[in-house]
Design a protein around this motif. Structure first.
Motif, PDB file in Angstrom:
ATOM      1  N   THR A  18      30.774  -7.758 -18.668  1.00 35.25           N
ATOM      2  CA  THR A  18      31.157  -6.651 -19.139  1.00 35.25           C
ATOM      3  C   THR A  18      32.390  -6.181 -18.264  1.00 35.25           C
ATOM      4  O   THR A  18      32.591  -6.263 -17.265  1.00 35.25           O
ATOM      5  N   TYR A  19      33.243  -5.197 -18.818  1.00 37.06           N
ATOM      6  CA  TYR A  19      34.413  -4.688 -18.029  1.00 37.06           C
ATOM      7  C   TYR A  19      33.562  -3.893 -16.817  1.00 37.06           C
ATOM      8  O   TYR A  19      34.094  -3.850 -15.626  1.00 37.06           O
ATOM      9  N   TYR A  25      36.563   4.090 -20.395  1.00 36.72           N
ATOM     10  CA  TYR A  25      36.820   2.557 -21.044  1.00 36.72           C
ATOM     11  C   TYR A  25      35.496   1.731 -20.757  1.00 36.72           C
ATOM     12  O   TYR A  25      34.620   2.100 -19.853  1.00 36.72           O
ATOM     13  N   SER A  26      35.056   0.962 -21.602  1.00 32.90           N
ATOM     14  CA  SER A  26      33.857   0.135 -21.865  1.00 32.90           C
ATOM     15  C   SER A  26      34.332  -1.431 -22.193  1.00 32.90           C
ATOM     16  O   SER A  26      33.444  -2.141 -22.201  1.00 32.90           O
ATOM     17  N   THR A  27      35.541  -1.498 -22.603  1.00 27.07           N
ATOM     18  CA  THR A  27      36.076  -2.832 -22.864  1.00 27.07           C
ATOM     19  C   THR A  27      37.099  -3.438 -22.166  1.00 27.07           C
ATOM     20  O   THR A  27      37.913  -2.619 -21.386  1.00 27.07           O
ATOM     21  N   TRP A  28      37.108  -4.709 -22.137  1.00 29.50           N
ATOM     22  CA  TRP A  28      38.234  -5.196 -21.211  1.00 29.50           C
ATOM     23  C   TRP A  28      39.634  -4.774 -21.812  1.00 29.50           C
ATOM     24  O   TRP A  28      39.696  -4.752 -23.262  1.00 29.50           O
ATOM     25  N   ALA A  44      32.014   3.014 -18.456  1.00 19.54           N
ATOM     26  CA  ALA A  44      30.827   2.866 -18.948  1.00 19.54           C
ATOM     27  C   ALA A  44      30.373   1.626 -19.461  1.00 19.54           C
ATOM     28  O   ALA A  44      31.232   0.839 -19.819  1.00 19.54           O
ATOM     29  N   THR A  45      29.238   0.921 -19.178  1.00 20.46           N
ATOM     30  CA  THR A  45      28.575  -0.161 -19.886  1.00 20.46           C
ATOM     31  C   THR A  45      28.841   0.298 -21.371  1.00 20.46           C
ATOM     32  O   THR A  45      28.558   1.238 -21.857  1.00 20.46           O
ATOM     33  N   PRO A  46      29.114  -1.117 -22.107  1.00 25.17           N
ATOM     34  CA  PRO A  46      28.858  -0.786 -23.698  1.00 25.17           C
ATOM     35  C   PRO A  46      27.419  -0.310 -24.071  1.00 25.17           C
ATOM     36  O   PRO A  46      27.456   0.454 -25.063  1.00 25.17           O
TER      37      PRO A  46
END
Length: 179
Positions: free
Chosen positions: A100-101, A62-65, A38-40
């Motif tokens: 973003t991830y 997951y939304s972060t690297w 998901a986007t942040p």
């Protein structure tokens, strides 16, 4: 013995995101191993129910690297769906911006030659912006199947997005990714 097909579902911060569980559930019924990214903005703005998505997919959202030295968290994808795709994501993705991830994953999948399906979500006011039209053209030129146009998905009137949330065509995206 063949492995289970892996489907990345990338969710952006738009109204239909609240019902992304419908897409995850349908994909699981078709025996996909689902990884939700998901986007942040989708996470921070609480557009999604991360706990329900995690429960359905059997994996964290997951939304972060990942951190330096951390092992890969998800298996390689066999197909990718980005839905709902916002104008912001479409424009950044088409421009090669991977800040973003979610955008990093999208940018990379194009280079890997994977089947990638995008199901937009924006208003007619955003749709007339030249950058939006260019982004759709650029994404299509890279092989992304953008489900946009007559018989697929059409923009909604400004301020009327909530009126059509229940009819957002999740099934179109899954069908396109499965073929």
């Amino acid at each position: 013995m063949s492995r289970t097909r892996v489907l990345y579902i990338i969710i952006c911060a738009a109204g239909p995101a609240r019902d992304a569980v419908r897409l995850v559930r349908a994909a699981k019924e078709q025996d996909w191993d689902v990884c939700v990214i998901a986007t942040p903005a989708a996470v921070d703005g609480q557009f999604i129910d991360a706990q329900e998505l995690e429960s359905l997919s059997g994996r964290p959202v997951y939304s972060t690297w990942r951190r330096s030295g951390e092992e890969k968290r998800i298996p390689p994808a066999d197909a990718v769906i980005v839905a709902p795709m916002t104008m912001n994501t479409a424009n950044k993705w088409a421009a090669g911006i991977a800040d973003t991830y979610a955008l990093g994953a999208l940018t990379e999948t194009v280079g890997l030659g994977l089947p990638v399906v995008a199901l937009p979500c924006w208003s007619t006011a955003l749709d007339v912006h030249p950058a939006t039209r260019r982004a759709v053209e650029v994404l299509r030129s890279t092989g992304v199947r953008v489900l946009y146009g007559e018989g697929q998905w059409m923009p909604h009137a400004p301020g009327a997005g909530s009126e059509w949330l229940d009819s957002y065509p999740w099934e179109l995206a899954l069908e396109a990714a499965s073929t």
